[in-house]
Scaffold this motif. Structure first.
Motif, PDB file in Angstrom:
ATOM      1  N   GLU A  57      13.492 -12.494  12.613  1.00 26.30           N
ATOM      2  CA  GLU A  57      12.138 -12.165  12.445  1.00 26.30           C
ATOM      3  C   GLU A  57      11.409 -12.369  11.356  1.00 26.30           C
ATOM      4  OE1 GLU A  57      11.493  -8.511  14.747  1.00 26.30           O
ATOM      5  OE2 GLU A  57      13.441  -8.820  16.067  1.00 26.30           O
TER       6      GLU A  57
ATOM      7  N   ARG B 248      16.184   4.920  15.968  1.00 25.34           N
ATOM      8  CA  ARG B 248      15.294   3.652  15.514  1.00 25.34           C
ATOM      9  C   ARG B 248      14.052   3.317  16.547  1.00 25.34           C
ATOM     10  NH1 ARG B 248      20.431  -0.227  14.534  1.00 25.34           N
ATOM     11  NH2 ARG B 248      21.266   0.826  16.145  1.00 25.34           N
TER      12      ARG B 248
ATOM     13  N   ASP C 180      23.070  -4.423  17.111  1.00 22.70           N
ATOM     14  CA  ASP C 180      22.438  -3.208  17.158  1.00 22.70           C
ATOM     15  C   ASP C 180      23.073  -1.990  17.294  1.00 22.70           C
ATOM     16  OD1 ASP C 180      19.906  -4.564  17.240  1.00 22.70           O
ATOM     17  OD2 ASP C 180      19.806  -4.621  19.416  1.00 22.70           O
TER      18      ASP C 180
ATOM     19  N   THR D 263      25.158  -1.335  13.771  1.00 25.88           N
ATOM     20  CA  THR D 263      24.346  -0.655  12.763  1.00 25.88           C
ATOM     21  C   THR D 263      23.967   0.774  13.142  1.00 25.88           C
ATOM     22  OG1 THR D 263      22.466  -1.732  13.766  1.00 25.88           O
ATOM     23  CG2 THR D 263      23.352  -2.795  11.711  1.00 25.88           C
TER      24      THR D 263
ATOM     25  N   ARG E  78      14.094  -2.471  28.362  1.00 26.80           N
ATOM     26  CA  ARG E  78      15.043  -2.809  28.837  1.00 26.80           C
ATOM     27  C   ARG E  78      15.488  -2.033  30.055  1.00 26.80           C
ATOM     28  NH1 ARG E  78      18.728  -6.168  24.388  1.00 26.80           N
ATOM     29  NH2 ARG E  78      20.169  -5.491  26.038  1.00 26.80           N
TER      30      ARG E  78
ATOM     31  N   LEU F 236      17.268   5.366   3.989  1.00 26.22           N
ATOM     32  CA  LEU F 236      17.025   3.987   3.370  1.00 26.22           C
ATOM     33  C   LEU F 236      15.478   3.959   3.425  1.00 26.22           C
ATOM     34  CD1 LEU F 236      19.634   1.390   4.877  1.00 26.22           C
ATOM     35  CD2 LEU F 236      19.256   2.312   2.415  1.00 26.22           C
TER      36      LEU F 236
ATOM     37  N   VAL G 266      21.842  -8.516   8.621  1.00 28.52           N
ATOM     38  CA  VAL G 266      21.561  -7.109   9.173  1.00 28.52           C
ATOM     39  C   VAL G 266      22.377  -6.184   8.518  1.00 28.52           C
ATOM     40  CG1 VAL G 266      22.489  -6.086  11.365  1.00 28.52           C
ATOM     41  CG2 VAL G 266      21.082  -7.809  11.535  1.00 28.52           C
TER      42      VAL G 266
ATOM     43  N   ILE H  44      20.951  -5.426   4.701  1.00 28.00           N
ATOM     44  CA  ILE H  44      19.714  -4.875   4.877  1.00 28.00           C
ATOM     45  C   ILE H  44      19.892  -3.248   5.215  1.00 28.00           C
ATOM     46  CG2 ILE H  44      18.060  -6.591   5.128  1.00 28.00           C
ATOM     47  CD1 ILE H  44      17.480  -5.856   7.995  1.00 28.00           C
ATOM     48  N   ASN H  45      20.840  -3.071   5.750  1.00 27.44           N
ATOM     49  CA  ASN H  45      21.222  -1.751   6.262  1.00 27.44           C
ATOM     50  C   ASN H  45      22.235  -0.824   5.276  1.00 27.44           C
ATOM     51  OD1 ASN H  45      19.613  -0.598   8.765  1.00 27.44           O
ATOM     52  ND2 ASN H  45      20.614  -2.719   9.454  1.00 27.44           N
TER      53      ASN H  45
ATOM     54  N   ALA I  89      18.944   1.299   9.731  1.00 28.23           N
ATOM     55  CA  ALA I  89      19.908   2.120  10.421  1.00 28.23           C
ATOM     56  C   ALA I  89      20.124   3.627   9.836  1.00 28.23           C
ATOM     57  CB  ALA I  89      21.202   1.418  10.321  1.00 28.23           C
TER      58      ALA I  89
ATOM     59  N   ARG J 243       5.300 -11.099  17.497  1.00 32.04           N
ATOM     60  CA  ARG J 243       5.381 -10.453  16.164  1.00 32.04           C
ATOM     61  C   ARG J 243       4.040 -10.154  15.733  1.00 32.04           C
ATOM     62  NH1 ARG J 243       8.315 -13.219  11.740  1.00 32.04           N
ATOM     63  NH2 ARG J 243       7.900 -11.331  10.622  1.00 32.04           N
TER      64      ARG J 243
ATOM     65  N   ARG K 202       8.786  -4.227   8.741  1.00 33.33           N
ATOM     66  CA  ARG K 202      10.178  -4.068   8.953  1.00 33.33           C
ATOM     67  C   ARG K 202      10.522  -2.938  10.038  1.00 33.33           C
ATOM     68  NH1 ARG K 202      15.428  -2.950   5.162  1.00 33.33           N
ATOM     69  NH2 ARG K 202      16.595  -2.444   7.091  1.00 33.33           N
TER      70      ARG K 202
ATOM     71  N   ARG L 127      10.250  -4.181  13.795  1.00 34.10           N
ATOM     72  CA  ARG L 127      10.947  -5.459  14.106  1.00 34.10           C
ATOM     73  C   ARG L 127      11.517  -5.351  15.425  1.00 34.10           C
ATOM     74  NH1 ARG L 127      14.047  -7.900   8.899  1.00 34.10           N
ATOM     75  NH2 ARG L 127      12.275  -8.400   7.653  1.00 34.10           N
ATOM     76  N   LYS L 128      11.621  -6.424  16.367  1.00 36.93           N
ATOM     77  CA  LYS L 128      12.218  -6.058  17.676  1.00 36.93           C
ATOM     78  C   LYS L 128      13.347  -5.533  17.919  1.00 36.93           C
ATOM     79  CE  LYS L 128       8.099  -8.392  18.965  1.00 36.93           C
ATOM     80  NZ  LYS L 128       7.183  -7.614  19.109  1.00 36.93           N
ATOM     81  N   LYS L 129      14.403  -5.987  17.154  1.00 43.22           N
ATOM     82  CA  LYS L 129      15.766  -5.629  17.013  1.00 43.22           C
ATOM     83  C   LYS L 129      16.075  -4.441  16.471  1.00 43.22           C
ATOM     84  CE  LYS L 129      18.922  -7.684  18.641  1.00 43.22           C
ATOM     85  NZ  LYS L 129      19.391  -7.378  20.257  1.00 43.22           N
ATOM     86  N   PRO L 130      16.709  -3.425  16.791  1.00 38.72           N
ATOM     87  CA  PRO L 130      16.719  -2.170  16.189  1.00 38.72           C
ATOM     88  C   PRO L 130      17.667  -2.623  14.926  1.00 38.72           C
ATOM     89  CG  PRO L 130      17.130  -1.795  18.471  1.00 38.72           C
ATOM     90  CD  PRO L 130      16.655  -3.307  18.323  1.00 38.72           C
ATOM     91  N   ALA L 131      18.476  -3.453  14.933  1.00 37.47           N
ATOM     92  CA  ALA L 131      19.212  -3.727  13.797  1.00 37.47           C
ATOM     93  C   ALA L 131      18.537  -3.928  12.303  1.00 37.47           C
ATOM     94  CB  ALA L 131      20.397  -4.721  13.995  1.00 37.47           C
ATOM     95  N   LEU L 132      17.292  -4.813  12.972  1.00 40.86           N
ATOM     96  CA  LEU L 132      16.474  -5.199  11.667  1.00 40.86           C
ATOM     97  C   LEU L 132      15.642  -4.267  11.125  1.00 40.86           C
ATOM     98  CD1 LEU L 132      15.727  -8.759  13.123  1.00 40.86           C
ATOM     99  CD2 LEU L 132      17.130  -8.348  11.398  1.00 40.86           C
ATOM    100  N   ARG L 133      15.602  -2.859  11.793  1.00 43.96           N
ATOM    101  CA  ARG L 133      14.893  -1.862  11.196  1.00 43.96           C
ATOM    102  C   ARG L 133      15.800  -1.153  10.313  1.00 43.96           C
ATOM    103  NH1 ARG L 133      13.607  -0.015  17.186  1.00 43.96           N
ATOM    104  NH2 ARG L 133      12.983  -1.943  17.919  1.00 43.96           N
TER     105      ARG L 133
ATOM    106  N   ASP M 189      18.235   4.903  20.193  1.00 45.35           N
ATOM    107  CA  ASP M 189      18.736   5.850  19.231  1.00 45.35           C
ATOM    108  C   ASP M 189      17.355   6.144  18.336  1.00 45.35           C
ATOM    109  OD1 ASP M 189      18.402   3.708  17.250  1.00 45.35           O
ATOM    110  OD2 ASP M 189      20.606   3.523  17.137  1.00 45.35           O
TER     111      ASP M 189
END
Lengths: 264, 396
Positions: B394, A180, B173, B176, A170, A254, B220, B223-224, A250, A218, A239, A242-248, A178
């Motif tokens: 996703e 991620r 994003d 998190t 982007r 973890l 979100v 899961i975090n 943080a 995907r 996981r 995943r495209k969005k960092p928030a879905l990986r 970050d």
């Protein structure tokens, strides 16, 4: 290769593009000074899985008519992991689990000294065969930072396109970046090694096609390639990609918890 | 997933009974409806009943302190309602003091877990988003400095902030990625038009993008590793549970079932006493109590099948019994649908929607008209929200 007091070291020379105007030269010198400090700082990263700096301290040198940032690293013999891609039989689950665990621990060590690697990929990792340092990251990522980010004035993200996290593609990637993105590249490395195929660039093609896939497609679940690998590990890798960092993830804790749950 | 009571005007014995009888597992108090002195008495009374007792500092209501006709109730009697100049919020200099004042008040009340203050985010790309993230970023450190109670950061957003999905998901994003995350989040999603009193909630929350966005927040954050407590959630509770919520809260009036920031300004419109309602888990709706008997005489399956159903056999129940029934029905729904496995739960909720649609169709065939609040439109919004959520998360 460099022989330092009977010990072999790898000599690294990072090409520094020329600058013409006084302003460009001043800016370039500042960047080189900063990059030199970064090499030293990365040398302070206490991870056994990152190549160690050698005896040649980072400094600018002119070779022919070109400028280079030159420094040395320890020489580590071993097999680069890109040679594993597509090999039969594919890498074992034990090896993949160990590699991902090492990459996560390396990301942690880098974040502790305030760095992201941004160029994690199979080509940069070697299998040393050494028991307590089986996988080592050979490249500090510094070259990419110099060429990609700084000297091209921020328009092009650093790293290798095929292993770039979507957020790095982007225009505002600097403000969205970050650790991620390193988790993503580590998981993608595992995915490629385990499946034998690259989900976003299965064959040489125009960069736009790769960018489109990275941003929009995907990957097939890893389990669809490797039924022999525990589903929990495959889901973890999926996981992390995943495209969005928030879905990986943080928090690295973890990821490590999940890795412990699927310990071979 | 647990159901909490969203405290509000006229609690009477609803909270005591809800906790004692097990319909609720905790209470989120609203200082707008209770003075500090009464709060102490109420806490002393409820501590014996068990359950988690929390207080929403309602800091976002400070935006209405300078309103021409604010409706802040007893909020102004609370010390934590510090109102700095907006510039001090933007620069961040006042944020620490605001959080500290609010958490200190909760600590002095002896609350085991705290909810940190925050402002309301009307739009995703506004300066308010940056201010809100700053509040959240400071929350855990300040709670630790004050004694280390487990703390929820407030994330209060308008539906309009969620509806611009790309901007909003970018915010998550950033959220998190905070270095010191709070233990959990107190999530409020508001709309501008829920009325204080009246027959129904004219809420704009039942839109697929809004529900999916709210689910995405839950997913979100959970899961975090964060706990997610959703305020004013009511019939959306099972959906939030599917997405990973830890707790959902709902209350006994329309303004406690759905959040509206406008409730802190006086409503000049008239109102009427809200009708008594019945939460039908099979219909996924909140039907009028007067309709319940008619409906079940034709389609017996509309009954939730929980002990409170019996109360409705002898005409309209009391307000307390209505509240207990709705909490009990939400518990039934959430217990059945929320197993902790997202894929399974999504499939299970889809089936629920199908079954509810069939029941509504039978009722229509029998000639029953649909009420403004309880109807099939909401089912459509829920159905579409599941698809959208799956795509955003996703999972599809």
């Amino acid at each position: 290769m460099w022989n330092a007091r009977g010990k072999r070291e790898a000599l690294k020379a990072v090409f520094i593009p020329p600058a013409v105007s006084d302003e460009e030269i001043l800016r370039r010198d500042q960047l080189v000074a900063r990059a030199t400090r970064e090499v030293i700082a990365l040398g302070q990263c206490e991870s056994p899985y990152l190549v160690r700096l050698g005896t040649v301290a980072a400094a600018m040198h002119t070779i022919g008519s070109n400028d280079y940032l030159v420094y040395s690293e320890e020489f580590l013999p071993g097999e680069p992991l890109n040679e594993w891609i597509g090999r039969q039989p594919p890498p074992s689950y034990e090896a993949l689990h160990a590699l991902f665990t090492i990459l996560i621990s390396l990301i942690r060590a880098l974040t502790q000294v305030g760095y992201l690697h941004r160029d994690i990929k199979p080509d940069n990792i070697i299998d040393t065969g050494i028991e307590d340092r089986r996988f080592v990251m050979l490249d500090l990522g510094i070259a990419y930072k110099m060429h990609g980010t700084e000297l091209t004035q921020g328009g092009t993200p650093p790293g290798t396109l095929r292993y770039m996290a979507p957020e790095l593609l982007r225009p505002d990637y600097k403000s969205n970046m970050d650790f991620r993105c390193d988790i993503y590249a580590s998981a993608l490395t595992i995915y490629v090694l385990a499946s034998g195929t690259h989900p976003f660039a299965p064959q040489p093609e125009h960069a736009y096609a790769t960018v489109y896939r990275i941003m929009n497609i995907r990957p097939q679940p890893l389990a669809s390639y490797r039924g022999d690998i525990p589903a929990g590990f495959c889901s973890l890798i999926d996981r992390c990609m995943r495209k969005k960092p928030a879905l990986r993830f943080a928090q690295l804790d973890l990821v490590e918890d999940e890795l412990r749950k699927v310990q071979p | 997933m647990k159901i909490f009571a969203q405290h509000g005007f006229g609690p009477k014995d609803k909270l005591e009974r809800g906790l004692a009888e097990g319909q609720i597992s905790g209470v989120v108090f609203s200082p707008r409806y209770i003075t500090p002195e009464k709060m102490r008495d109420q806490l002393a009374l409820l501590r014996g009943a068990g359950g988690m007792l929390l207080m929403d500092p309602e800091y976002f209501a400070t935006a209405f302190l300078r309103h021409s006709d604010p409706n802040l109730g007893s909020l102004e009697q609370w010390d934590h309602l510090v109102t700095p100049r907006r510039a001090a919020l933007i620069s961040g200099t006042a944020v620490r003091d605001i959080i500290e004042a609010s958490l200190r008040v909760q600590g002095e009340l002896g609350l085991e877990e705290w909810i940190a203050p925050n402002i309301y985010v009307p739009k995703a790309d506004s300066i308010d988003t940056a201010i809100a993230l700053n509040f959240i970023g400071h929350t855990k450190r300040i709670a630790t400095d004050l004694g280390g109670a487990s703390v929820y950061a407030t994330l209060a957003v308008d539906r309009d902030a969620i509806i611009h999905d790309d901007d909003f998901r970018d915010i998550l994003d950033a959220l998190t990625g905070l270095e010191t995350p709070p233990d959990g989040y107190y999530v409020l999603v508001g709309s501008g038009s829920a009325r204080d009193s009246g027959n129904y909630v004219r809420s704009d929350l039942y839109q697929s993008e809004v529900i999916a966005g709210w689910m995405y927040i839950n997913y979100v954050l959970s899961i975090n590793g964060a706990r997610v407590l959703n305020g004013y959630c009511h019939l959306l509770s099972p959906l939030m549970g599917v997405a990973g919520a830890t707790v959902c809260a709902s209350g006994w009036f329309s303004t406690l079932r759905h959040f509206s920031i406008n409730k802190y300004a006086r409503d000049r419109g008239g109102g009427q006493q809200p009708v008594i309602r019945y939460v039908s888990a099979p219909l996924l709706s909140h039907i009028r109590a007067s309709d319940f008997d008619d409906f079940r005489s034709v389609v017996p399956d509309v009954a939730t099948g929980s002990p409170s159903d019996a109360i409705y056999k002898d005409g309209e129940p009391s307000r307390t019994e209505e509240a207990l029934q709705s909490w009990e029905a939400l518990n039934v729904l959430c217990t059945e649908v929320c197993t902790g496995d997202t894929a399974t739960d999504l499939a299970s909720f889809r089936l629920r929607i199908e079954r509810a649609s069939e029941l509504w169709a039978k009722l229509q065939e029998a000639g029953f008209s649909q009420d403004v609040e309880a109807n099939q439109e909401r089912l459509e919004a829920m159905r579409a929200s599941l698809d959208l959520f799956e795509r955003w998360a996703e999972l599809a």
